[in-house]
Design an enzyme around this catalytic site. Structure first.
Site, PDB file in Angstrom:
ATOM      1  N   ARG A 119      61.148  38.197 -34.914  1.00 42.29           N
ATOM      2  CA  ARG A 119      59.452  37.843 -33.783  1.00 42.29           C
ATOM      3  C   ARG A 119      58.816  38.440 -34.917  1.00 42.29           C
ATOM      4  O   ARG A 119      58.139  39.263 -35.681  1.00 42.29           O
ATOM      5  CB  ARG A 119      60.582  39.041 -32.878  1.00 42.29           C
ATOM      6  CG  ARG A 119      62.146  38.702 -32.605  1.00 42.29           C
ATOM      7  CD  ARG A 119      62.382  39.993 -31.451  1.00 42.29           C
ATOM      8  NE  ARG A 119      63.644  39.644 -31.591  1.00 42.29           N
ATOM      9  CZ  ARG A 119      64.973  40.307 -31.753  1.00 42.29           C
ATOM     10  NH1 ARG A 119      64.961  40.975 -32.861  1.00 42.29           N
ATOM     11  NH2 ARG A 119      66.055  39.893 -31.525  1.00 42.29           N
ATOM     12  N   LYS A 147      64.903  45.011 -31.537  1.00 40.24           N
ATOM     13  CA  LYS A 147      65.128  45.645 -30.330  1.00 40.24           C
ATOM     14  C   LYS A 147      66.372  46.373 -30.590  1.00 40.24           C
ATOM     15  O   LYS A 147      67.253  46.389 -31.212  1.00 40.24           O
ATOM     16  CB  LYS A 147      65.519  44.099 -29.241  1.00 40.24           C
ATOM     17  CG  LYS A 147      64.526  42.906 -29.179  1.00 40.24           C
ATOM     18  CD  LYS A 147      65.022  42.037 -28.175  1.00 40.24           C
ATOM     19  CE  LYS A 147      63.905  41.052 -27.592  1.00 40.24           C
ATOM     20  NZ  LYS A 147      64.063  40.076 -26.788  1.00 40.24           N
ATOM     21  N   HIS A 150      58.044  31.748 -31.759  1.00 40.33           N
ATOM     22  CA  HIS A 150      59.989  31.620 -31.355  1.00 40.33           C
ATOM     23  C   HIS A 150      60.068  30.372 -31.691  1.00 40.33           C
ATOM     24  O   HIS A 150      61.355  30.030 -32.098  1.00 40.33           O
ATOM     25  CB  HIS A 150      59.456  31.754 -29.877  1.00 40.33           C
ATOM     26  CG  HIS A 150      61.313  32.901 -29.849  1.00 40.33           C
ATOM     27  ND1 HIS A 150      61.203  34.232 -30.263  1.00 40.33           N
ATOM     28  CD2 HIS A 150      62.515  32.540 -29.382  1.00 40.33           C
ATOM     29  CE1 HIS A 150      62.349  35.476 -30.113  1.00 40.33           C
ATOM     30  NE2 HIS A 150      62.655  34.651 -29.569  1.00 40.33           N
ATOM     31  N   ARG A 155      61.195  30.677 -35.527  1.00 44.04           N
ATOM     32  CA  ARG A 155      62.377  31.701 -35.109  1.00 44.04           C
ATOM     33  C   ARG A 155      63.817  30.715 -34.853  1.00 44.04           C
ATOM     34  O   ARG A 155      63.941  30.777 -35.514  1.00 44.04           O
ATOM     35  CB  ARG A 155      62.518  32.434 -34.623  1.00 44.04           C
ATOM     36  CG  ARG A 155      63.395  33.651 -34.845  1.00 44.04           C
ATOM     37  CD  ARG A 155      63.438  35.096 -33.621  1.00 44.04           C
ATOM     38  NE  ARG A 155      64.635  35.112 -32.884  1.00 44.04           N
ATOM     39  CZ  ARG A 155      65.412  36.175 -33.570  1.00 44.04           C
ATOM     40  NH1 ARG A 155      65.023  37.213 -34.808  1.00 44.04           N
ATOM     41  NH2 ARG A 155      66.008  37.291 -32.861  1.00 44.04           N
ATOM     42  N   HIS A 157      70.931  39.784 -33.583  1.00 46.41           N
ATOM     43  CA  HIS A 157      71.690  39.531 -32.569  1.00 46.41           C
ATOM     44  C   HIS A 157      72.558  40.843 -31.761  1.00 46.41           C
ATOM     45  O   HIS A 157      73.462  40.762 -32.488  1.00 46.41           O
ATOM     46  CB  HIS A 157      71.776  38.058 -31.760  1.00 46.41           C
ATOM     47  CG  HIS A 157      70.849  36.938 -31.383  1.00 46.41           C
ATOM     48  ND1 HIS A 157      71.373  35.910 -31.699  1.00 46.41           N
ATOM     49  CD2 HIS A 157      69.808  37.080 -31.249  1.00 46.41           C
ATOM     50  CE1 HIS A 157      70.206  34.677 -31.910  1.00 46.41           C
ATOM     51  NE2 HIS A 157      68.967  36.184 -31.583  1.00 46.41           N
ATOM     52  N   TYR A 212      73.184  27.834 -30.953  1.00 49.73           N
ATOM     53  CA  TYR A 212      72.256  27.071 -32.107  1.00 49.73           C
ATOM     54  C   TYR A 212      73.241  25.896 -33.138  1.00 49.73           C
ATOM     55  O   TYR A 212      72.838  25.039 -33.625  1.00 49.73           O
ATOM     56  CB  TYR A 212      71.993  27.938 -33.623  1.00 49.73           C
ATOM     57  CG  TYR A 212      70.273  28.191 -33.600  1.00 49.73           C
ATOM     58  CD1 TYR A 212      69.540  27.869 -32.680  1.00 49.73           C
ATOM     59  CD2 TYR A 212      70.916  29.953 -33.009  1.00 49.73           C
ATOM     60  CE1 TYR A 212      68.077  29.355 -32.768  1.00 49.73           C
ATOM     61  CE2 TYR A 212      69.948  30.508 -32.589  1.00 49.73           C
ATOM     62  CZ  TYR A 212      68.103  30.435 -32.378  1.00 49.73           C
ATOM     63  OH  TYR A 212      67.980  31.010 -31.949  1.00 49.73           O
TER      64      TYR A 212
END
Length: 292
Positions: free
Chosen positions: A143, A167, A238, A241, A264, A273
């Site tokens: 990110r 995150k 993004h 990414r 994730h 994806y």
């Protein structure tokens, strides 16, 4: 209500260790609700106020994704009030999020990625810095906030790895790849010393004044290069990414490995994806199924 929101944000920052950008998003959502209500509704009034608020958002033209995010913020806030203030939140059982349309992420082709990566002028220090940042971004799927916050202690150039604090302060290791590693070594040896000063500390990527480059500035840099190579309507940080993830899967990467590299928490987030390349899926089927 303002004081309760401040308490909640302090909890998210101090206990949950949420990032600055995540805190800003919560703050904006809750302020919007507070402005609509004026004061914290009572337990009896809360459900009706929430319904009125959500109807108001629809009338203002908010899309389902924005509304769903605001509902998520409000759920978290009311759960905090239950735990800390004894607020009855049984009404949340009847609060439904809008049905979200299935939305595939945009990706660039390999040719478009090449055009973007080759657009900076690497004969000047800032151009070389930009090329290095783009190479690292595409090589790792970071990110933008993770990229601009990279420090020397995050890099292991011998092993070709970057340690990322993502995150929720979750740590992960991501390979750099030969191209990104080559540019990064040259940048650190020859370019960064030309930019660095007492403001630089141990941040890897610096602006022309020697301070750490900001997320907003790098976003603008990407937009400028996208426009330069005719991709202005296609490129955001993004999207790079998403392109990283899609190209890895197309090359045969394992979904679990991709989940770890992207940071994730749930495999279901990564599985989006797998919907991106039906043509590739059909080719694999026709090649391997005995009755294809």
């Amino acid at each position: 209500m303002k004081e309760l929101i401040e308490e909640f944000l302090s909890y998210l920052a101090g206990v949950k260790n949420y990032s600055y950008n995540t805190l800003l998003a919560y703050q904006a959502d809750l302020k919007d609700f507070a402005d609509f209500c004026g004061s914290l509704p009572s337990e009896e009034e809360a459900f009706q106020k929430l319904r009125e608020y959500l109807e108001n958002l629809k009338k203002k033209g908010y899309n389902p994704f924005s509304i769903a995010r605001k509902i998520s913020s409000l759920r978290s806030f009311f759960k905090f009030l239950e735990a800390e203030k004894g607020f009855n939140i049984s009404f949340l059982l009847f609060l439904e999020s809008p049905k979200l349309p299935f939305r595939l992420p945009k990706v660039l082709s390999l040719e478009e990625i090449e055009k973007l990566l080759n657009s900076p002028d690497i004969n000047n220090p800032l151009g070389y810095r930009d090329r290095t940042m783009l190479e690292v971004l595409y090589a790792t799927g970071l990110r933008v906030s993770e990229l601009v916050n990279l420090k020397f202690e995050n890099l292991n150039l011998e092993l070709g790895l970057v340690r990322v604090l993502g995150k929720g302060s979750k740590e992960r290791l991501v390979p750099l790849g030969d191209y990104a590693l080559k540019f990064l070594k040259t940048y650190l040896e020859n370019v960064r010393p030309q930019l660095a000063n007492e403001k630089s500390k141990n941040f890897v990527f610096l602006n022309r004044r020697g301070a750490p480059i900001t997320r907003q500035r790098f976003w603008q840099i990407i937009k400028d290069y996208a426009k330069k190579c005719g991709l202005e309507d296609k490129v955001t940080p993004h999207v790079i990414r998403h392109s990283f993830a899609t190209h890895l899967l197309q090359g045969g990467a394992d979904l679990r490995a991709l989940q770890m590299m992207l940071g994730h928490s749930s495999l279901s987030t990564t599985q989006i994806y797998t919907h991106l390349d039906y043509k590739k899926l059909k080719e694999v089927y026709e090649k391997h199924h005995p009755r294809a």
